[in-house]
Design a protein around this motif. Sequence first.
Motif, mmCIF file in Angstrom:
data_model
loop_
_atom_site.group_PDB
_atom_site.id
_atom_site.type_symbol
_atom_site.label_atom_id
_atom_site.label_comp_id
_atom_site.label_asym_id
_atom_site.label_seq_id
_atom_site.Cartn_x
_atom_site.Cartn_y
_atom_site.Cartn_z
ATOM 1 N N TYR A 61 -12.786 49.597 -17.356
ATOM 2 C CA TYR A 61 -14.141 49.388 -16.836
ATOM 3 C C TYR A 61 -14.110 48.556 -15.566
ATOM 4 C CZ TYR A 61 -18.954 47.846 -16.456
ATOM 5 O OH TYR A 61 -20.209 47.583 -15.983
ATOM 6 N N ALA A 62 -13.278 47.522 -15.539
ATOM 7 C CA ALA A 62 -13.193 46.670 -14.350
ATOM 8 C C ALA A 62 -12.739 47.461 -13.131
ATOM 9 C CB ALA A 62 -12.247 45.503 -14.618
ATOM 10 N N VAL A 63 -11.838 48.408 -13.343
ATOM 11 C CA VAL A 63 -11.330 49.217 -12.232
ATOM 12 C C VAL A 63 -12.369 50.239 -11.773
ATOM 13 C CG1 VAL A 63 -9.589 50.933 -11.577
ATOM 14 C CG2 VAL A 63 -8.920 48.893 -12.876
ATOM 15 N N LEU A 64 -13.112 50.818 -12.717
ATOM 16 C CA LEU A 64 -14.014 51.924 -12.406
ATOM 17 C C LEU A 64 -15.465 51.511 -12.207
ATOM 18 C CD1 LEU A 64 -12.620 54.476 -15.028
ATOM 19 C CD2 LEU A 64 -12.075 54.357 -12.593
ATOM 20 N N ALA A 148 -17.482 57.919 -12.837
ATOM 21 C CA ALA A 148 -16.412 57.181 -13.522
ATOM 22 C C ALA A 148 -16.941 55.881 -14.118
ATOM 23 C CB ALA A 148 -15.280 56.893 -12.532
ATOM 24 N N PHE A 149 -17.873 55.250 -13.414
ATOM 25 C CA PHE A 149 -18.481 54.023 -13.933
ATOM 26 C C PHE A 149 -19.159 54.275 -15.277
ATOM 27 C CE2 PHE A 149 -22.877 52.273 -14.155
ATOM 28 C CZ PHE A 149 -22.555 51.024 -14.677
ATOM 29 N N LEU A 150 -19.953 55.327 -15.364
ATOM 30 C CA LEU A 150 -20.656 55.621 -16.612
ATOM 31 C C LEU A 150 -19.689 56.069 -17.709
ATOM 32 C CD1 LEU A 150 -23.851 57.336 -15.171
ATOM 33 C CD2 LEU A 150 -23.747 55.185 -16.459
ATOM 34 N N ALA A 155 -17.541 54.613 -22.832
ATOM 35 C CA ALA A 155 -16.332 54.490 -23.643
ATOM 36 C C ALA A 155 -16.204 53.093 -24.244
ATOM 37 C CB ALA A 155 -15.100 54.803 -22.792
ATOM 38 N N LEU A 156 -16.425 52.065 -23.430
ATOM 39 C CA LEU A 156 -16.279 50.688 -23.906
ATOM 40 C C LEU A 156 -17.368 50.324 -24.908
ATOM 41 C CD1 LEU A 156 -15.157 47.820 -23.898
ATOM 42 C CD2 LEU A 156 -16.387 47.411 -21.749
ATOM 43 N N VAL A 157 -18.623 50.493 -24.510
ATOM 44 C CA VAL A 157 -19.734 50.109 -25.382
ATOM 45 C C VAL A 157 -19.794 51.016 -26.610
ATOM 46 C CG1 VAL A 157 -22.221 49.747 -25.502
ATOM 47 C CG2 VAL A 157 -20.984 49.216 -23.398
ATOM 48 N N GLY A 158 -19.522 52.310 -26.417
ATOM 49 C CA GLY A 158 -19.534 53.232 -27.542
ATOM 50 C C GLY A 158 -18.443 52.938 -28.556
ATOM 51 N N CYS A 159 -17.267 52.534 -28.078
ATOM 52 C CA CYS A 159 -16.177 52.189 -28.995
ATOM 53 C C CYS A 159 -16.567 50.990 -29.854
ATOM 54 C CB CYS A 159 -14.908 51.895 -28.206
ATOM 55 S SG CYS A 159 -13.470 51.518 -29.236
ATOM 56 N N HIS A 160 -17.198 50.023 -29.236
ATOM 57 C CA HIS A 160 -17.664 48.874 -30.013
ATOM 58 C C HIS A 160 -18.731 49.305 -31.034
ATOM 59 C CE1 HIS A 160 -20.219 45.330 -30.830
ATOM 60 N NE2 HIS A 160 -19.072 44.671 -30.801
ATOM 61 N N GLY A 161 -19.619 50.187 -30.625
ATOM 62 C CA GLY A 161 -20.639 50.675 -31.548
ATOM 63 C C GLY A 161 -20.050 51.415 -32.731
ATOM 64 N N VAL A 162 -18.997 52.183 -32.496
ATOM 65 C CA VAL A 162 -18.320 52.881 -33.597
ATOM 66 C C VAL A 162 -17.737 51.875 -34.577
ATOM 67 C CG1 VAL A 162 -16.349 54.335 -34.180
ATOM 68 C CG2 VAL A 162 -17.848 54.980 -32.291
ATOM 69 N N LEU A 214 -24.302 41.412 -17.924
ATOM 70 C CA LEU A 214 -24.744 40.327 -17.045
ATOM 71 C C LEU A 214 -24.178 40.470 -15.638
ATOM 72 C CD1 LEU A 214 -24.693 37.168 -19.333
ATOM 73 C CD2 LEU A 214 -26.629 38.593 -18.672
ATOM 74 N N PHE A 215 -22.860 40.665 -15.559
ATOM 75 C CA PHE A 215 -22.251 40.850 -14.236
ATOM 76 C C PHE A 215 -22.729 42.144 -13.586
ATOM 77 C CE2 PHE A 215 -18.226 38.162 -15.263
ATOM 78 C CZ PHE A 215 -19.018 37.033 -15.317
ATOM 79 N N GLY A 216 -22.859 43.212 -14.395
ATOM 80 C CA GLY A 216 -23.259 44.498 -13.852
ATOM 81 C C GLY A 216 -24.688 44.498 -13.335
ATOM 82 N N ALA A 217 -25.572 43.784 -14.019
ATOM 83 C CA ALA A 217 -26.970 43.769 -13.611
ATOM 84 C C ALA A 217 -27.192 42.960 -12.333
ATOM 85 C CB ALA A 217 -27.833 43.212 -14.722
ATOM 86 N N HIS A 218 -26.240 42.088 -12.019
ATOM 87 C CA HIS A 218 -26.393 41.239 -10.830
ATOM 88 C C HIS A 218 -25.338 41.559 -9.769
ATOM 89 C CE1 HIS A 218 -28.430 38.984 -14.070
ATOM 90 N NE2 HIS A 218 -29.247 38.591 -13.108
ATOM 91 N N ALA A 219 -24.669 42.682 -9.930
ATOM 92 C CA ALA A 219 -23.631 43.058 -8.957
ATOM 93 C C ALA A 219 -24.246 43.482 -7.633
ATOM 94 C CB ALA A 219 -22.771 44.173 -9.540
#
Length: 219
Positions: A61-64, A148-150, A155-162, A214-219
């Motif tokens: 996620y940090a890269v994309l 790629a961002f989405l 992938a990250l948030v969905g994996c946590h949700g699973v 938080l970081f994404g909303a203020h990027a």
Amino acid sequence: MTATDPSVPFDPYKVGRARDNNSARGHGSGGPASKRVIVAYGFWIFLLSDIVMFSAFFASYAVLAGNTNGGPGGRQIFDIHNVAVETVCLLLSSFSCGMAAIATGARNKAAFYTAMIVTFVLGAAFITLEVREFVSLIQAGDGPSRSAFLSAFFALVGCHGVHVTAGLLWLLTMIAQVYAKGFREEMLRRVLCFNLFWHALDIIWVAVFTIVYLFGAHA
């Protein structure tokens, strides 16, 4: 005759074997660890492997995160109010899960059932809000194939949700098993493992909330 009788020859090997036998009766350096320690140790290894997997998702996620392909970024799509409610639900569920562990130690079934049901309701509310967020994004044309961002975000948030969903199913089985078997020794170990798993998901979500939202909303 006693071992101190000078007429009896001293056998150092017999003394060493006696010491080994005596020390092996306990736990720790002189004998095998308890089943509770072994299970907890093995489950910690599982959790560490899970953390390594999430670390890979965070790195991706940090890269994309900046590769939006002309589409929206986090500032445009993230609803911080909705995510804040999700976070409160999950953190409160961690507290109630801890209360369930205390009730287990006290062998209090009523308190255990109450705490676990509260944990389930809060966890289910978290998943409901997350699914609603995903559905609204996909309906707006901002699904994982948009950029790629989405893709990294889903992938990250969905994996946590699973993982949270799996935890909720595990929670229901724990309630059923305690109801059927009571607070047996193996049930105490399973409740311990469930608590470790649930608290680990809370820690990971704090990282997701901070880095992604938080970081994404203020990027």
